[in-house]
Design a protein around this motif. Structure first.
Motif, PDB file in Angstrom:
ATOM      1  N   TRP A 183      -6.575  -1.618  -6.908  1.00  0.00           N
ATOM      2  CA  TRP A 183      -5.756  -0.441  -6.608  1.00  0.00           C
ATOM      3  C   TRP A 183      -5.141  -0.577  -5.217  1.00  0.00           C
ATOM      4  O   TRP A 183      -3.957  -0.293  -5.012  1.00  0.00           O
ATOM      5  CB  TRP A 183      -6.614   0.825  -6.698  1.00  0.00           C
ATOM      6  CG  TRP A 183      -5.902   2.059  -6.268  1.00  0.00           C
ATOM      7  CD1 TRP A 183      -5.095   2.855  -7.022  1.00  0.00           C
ATOM      8  CD2 TRP A 183      -5.930   2.637  -4.952  1.00  0.00           C
ATOM      9  NE1 TRP A 183      -4.617   3.897  -6.254  1.00  0.00           N
ATOM     10  CE2 TRP A 183      -5.110   3.783  -4.994  1.00  0.00           C
ATOM     11  CE3 TRP A 183      -6.562   2.290  -3.761  1.00  0.00           C
ATOM     12  CZ2 TRP A 183      -4.911   4.582  -3.877  1.00  0.00           C
ATOM     13  CZ3 TRP A 183      -6.370   3.089  -2.651  1.00  0.00           C
ATOM     14  CH2 TRP A 183      -5.544   4.220  -2.709  1.00  0.00           C
ATOM     15  N   THR A 184      -5.946  -1.025  -4.250  1.00  0.00           N
ATOM     16  CA  THR A 184      -5.468  -1.192  -2.878  1.00  0.00           C
ATOM     17  C   THR A 184      -4.328  -2.201  -2.832  1.00  0.00           C
ATOM     18  O   THR A 184      -3.317  -1.974  -2.170  1.00  0.00           O
ATOM     19  CB  THR A 184      -6.611  -1.625  -1.943  1.00  0.00           C
ATOM     20  OG1 THR A 184      -7.663  -0.672  -2.032  1.00  0.00           O
ATOM     21  CG2 THR A 184      -6.148  -1.736  -0.506  1.00  0.00           C
ATOM     22  N   GLN A 185      -4.509  -3.326  -3.532  1.00  0.00           N
ATOM     23  CA  GLN A 185      -3.457  -4.343  -3.565  1.00  0.00           C
ATOM     24  C   GLN A 185      -2.172  -3.780  -4.174  1.00  0.00           C
ATOM     25  O   GLN A 185      -1.081  -4.025  -3.671  1.00  0.00           O
ATOM     26  CB  GLN A 185      -3.927  -5.556  -4.379  1.00  0.00           C
ATOM     27  CG  GLN A 185      -5.008  -6.360  -3.710  1.00  0.00           C
ATOM     28  CD  GLN A 185      -4.506  -7.122  -2.496  1.00  0.00           C
ATOM     29  OE1 GLN A 185      -3.356  -7.509  -2.436  1.00  0.00           O
ATOM     30  NE2 GLN A 185      -5.373  -7.328  -1.525  1.00  0.00           N
ATOM     31  N   TYR A 202      -1.099  -0.663  -4.316  1.00  0.00           N
ATOM     32  CA  TYR A 202      -0.464   0.407  -3.539  1.00  0.00           C
ATOM     33  C   TYR A 202      -0.436   0.138  -2.037  1.00  0.00           C
ATOM     34  O   TYR A 202      -0.166   1.060  -1.250  1.00  0.00           O
ATOM     35  CB  TYR A 202      -1.154   1.743  -3.836  1.00  0.00           C
ATOM     36  CG  TYR A 202      -0.868   2.187  -5.245  1.00  0.00           C
ATOM     37  CD1 TYR A 202       0.349   2.780  -5.570  1.00  0.00           C
ATOM     38  CD2 TYR A 202      -1.792   1.973  -6.263  1.00  0.00           C
ATOM     39  CE1 TYR A 202       0.630   3.164  -6.862  1.00  0.00           C
ATOM     40  CE2 TYR A 202      -1.517   2.353  -7.571  1.00  0.00           C
ATOM     41  CZ  TYR A 202      -0.301   2.942  -7.856  1.00  0.00           C
ATOM     42  OH  TYR A 202      -0.022   3.314  -9.140  1.00  0.00           O
ATOM     43  N   LEU A 203      -0.655  -1.088  -1.628  1.00  0.00           N
ATOM     44  CA  LEU A 203      -0.696  -1.431  -0.210  1.00  0.00           C
ATOM     45  C   LEU A 203       0.594  -1.027   0.498  1.00  0.00           C
ATOM     46  O   LEU A 203       0.561  -0.369   1.539  1.00  0.00           O
ATOM     47  CB  LEU A 203      -0.965  -2.924  -0.033  1.00  0.00           C
ATOM     48  CG  LEU A 203      -1.071  -3.428   1.398  1.00  0.00           C
ATOM     49  CD1 LEU A 203      -2.250  -2.755   2.097  1.00  0.00           C
ATOM     50  CD2 LEU A 203      -1.235  -4.933   1.412  1.00  0.00           C
ATOM     51  N   HIS A 232       2.853   1.163  -0.380  1.00  0.00           N
ATOM     52  CA  HIS A 232       2.972   2.624  -0.396  1.00  0.00           C
ATOM     53  C   HIS A 232       2.081   3.238   0.688  1.00  0.00           C
ATOM     54  O   HIS A 232       2.526   4.144   1.423  1.00  0.00           O
ATOM     55  CB  HIS A 232       2.569   3.150  -1.778  1.00  0.00           C
ATOM     56  CG  HIS A 232       2.447   4.631  -1.853  1.00  0.00           C
ATOM     57  ND1 HIS A 232       3.550   5.462  -1.956  1.00  0.00           N
ATOM     58  CD2 HIS A 232       1.360   5.438  -1.808  1.00  0.00           C
ATOM     59  CE1 HIS A 232       3.132   6.710  -1.978  1.00  0.00           C
ATOM     60  NE2 HIS A 232       1.812   6.727  -1.898  1.00  0.00           N
ATOM     61  N   ILE A 233       0.857   2.762   0.798  1.00  0.00           N
ATOM     62  CA  ILE A 233      -0.087   3.292   1.792  1.00  0.00           C
ATOM     63  C   ILE A 233       0.415   3.024   3.202  1.00  0.00           C
ATOM     64  O   ILE A 233       0.418   3.917   4.056  1.00  0.00           O
ATOM     65  CB  ILE A 233      -1.492   2.699   1.570  1.00  0.00           C
ATOM     66  CG1 ILE A 233      -2.066   3.178   0.230  1.00  0.00           C
ATOM     67  CG2 ILE A 233      -2.425   3.050   2.728  1.00  0.00           C
ATOM     68  CD1 ILE A 233      -3.285   2.392  -0.236  1.00  0.00           C
ATOM     69  N   GLU A 234       0.872   1.786   3.444  1.00  0.00           N
ATOM     70  CA  GLU A 234       1.366   1.442   4.784  1.00  0.00           C
ATOM     71  C   GLU A 234       2.600   2.279   5.139  1.00  0.00           C
ATOM     72  O   GLU A 234       2.725   2.756   6.273  1.00  0.00           O
ATOM     73  CB  GLU A 234       1.673  -0.049   4.862  1.00  0.00           C
ATOM     74  CG  GLU A 234       0.426  -0.894   4.875  1.00  0.00           C
ATOM     75  CD  GLU A 234       0.702  -2.384   4.852  1.00  0.00           C
ATOM     76  OE1 GLU A 234      -0.162  -3.121   5.342  1.00  0.00           O
ATOM     77  OE2 GLU A 234       1.763  -2.801   4.363  1.00  0.00           O
ATOM     78  N   SER A 249       3.378   5.273   3.982  1.00  0.00           N
ATOM     79  CA  SER A 249       2.930   6.654   4.198  1.00  0.00           C
ATOM     80  C   SER A 249       2.292   6.795   5.565  1.00  0.00           C
ATOM     81  O   SER A 249       2.552   7.782   6.281  1.00  0.00           O
ATOM     82  CB  SER A 249       1.953   7.066   3.118  1.00  0.00           C
ATOM     83  OG  SER A 249       2.589   7.150   1.881  1.00  0.00           O
ATOM     84  N   ARG A 250       1.474   5.850   5.947  1.00  0.00           N
ATOM     85  CA  ARG A 250       0.829   5.911   7.275  1.00  0.00           C
ATOM     86  C   ARG A 250       1.869   5.835   8.374  1.00  0.00           C
ATOM     87  O   ARG A 250       1.773   6.538   9.392  1.00  0.00           O
ATOM     88  CB  ARG A 250      -0.192   4.784   7.410  1.00  0.00           C
ATOM     89  CG  ARG A 250      -1.440   5.014   6.613  1.00  0.00           C
ATOM     90  CD  ARG A 250      -2.429   3.897   6.799  1.00  0.00           C
ATOM     91  NE  ARG A 250      -3.681   4.213   6.160  1.00  0.00           N
ATOM     92  CZ  ARG A 250      -4.762   3.453   6.278  1.00  0.00           C
ATOM     93  NH1 ARG A 250      -4.743   2.343   6.982  1.00  0.00           N
ATOM     94  NH2 ARG A 250      -5.881   3.806   5.668  1.00  0.00           N
ATOM     95  N   SER A 251       2.842   4.975   8.187  1.00  0.00           N
ATOM     96  CA  SER A 251       3.891   4.830   9.177  1.00  0.00           C
ATOM     97  C   SER A 251       4.682   6.127   9.346  1.00  0.00           C
ATOM     98  O   SER A 251       4.968   6.559  10.458  1.00  0.00           O
ATOM     99  CB  SER A 251       4.804   3.679   8.776  1.00  0.00           C
ATOM    100  OG  SER A 251       5.764   3.442   9.762  1.00  0.00           O
TER     101      SER A 251
END
Length: 127
Positions: free
Chosen positions: A110-112, A114-115, A117-119, A121-123
């Motif tokens: 899952w992390t791979q 959506y990596l 997308h997550i980065e 969003s954090r940015s």
């Protein structure tokens, strides 16, 4: 899982409150970076203590011992002592531990997926 009122409305034979409590306790025990790494490495093969410690890297003797005991207590890791001098000890995942490893692998997948997308969003959040 449910609210106390929902659980209380269930018939006595439905022991969901106990299951909920146990689930929370187990999640607390395994939701640590060290436990997840131990599960991941022992999923590859049976290992001795020092071999596991070297493979993980950065974990102290004390913390590895504590985590292995917790995982063993929860039936996820099996400890086998061989009657040699000095005694040698192997650690392996149980059937339940192997099943949990599949869940952990799914979380990694899952992390791979959506990596990016997550980065992003954090940015945006920190921006």
């Amino acid at each position: 899982m449910g609210t106390r009122a929902e659980i209380g409305a269930l018939p006595p034979e439905a022991d969901l409150a106990r299951a909920d409590s146990l689930a929370r306790e187990i999640f607390s025990d395994i939701a640590t970076k060290w436990s997840l790494l131990i599960i991941e490495f022992l999923g590859l093969r049976t290992m001795r203590f020092n071999e596991l410690r070297r493979e993980i890297g950065g974990i102290s003797h004390k913390v590895l011992t504590q985590n292995l005991r917790t995982l063993e207590r929860n039936g996820l890791v099996e400890r086998t002592v061989h009657p040699t001098v000095p005694p040698s000890v192997d650690y392996a995942l149980t059937e339940a531990g192997q099943a949990l490893r599949k869940v952990v692998d799914g979380m990694c997948d899952w992390t791979q997926t959506y990596l990016g997308h997550i980065e992003a969003s954090r940015s945006r959040f920190e921006g």
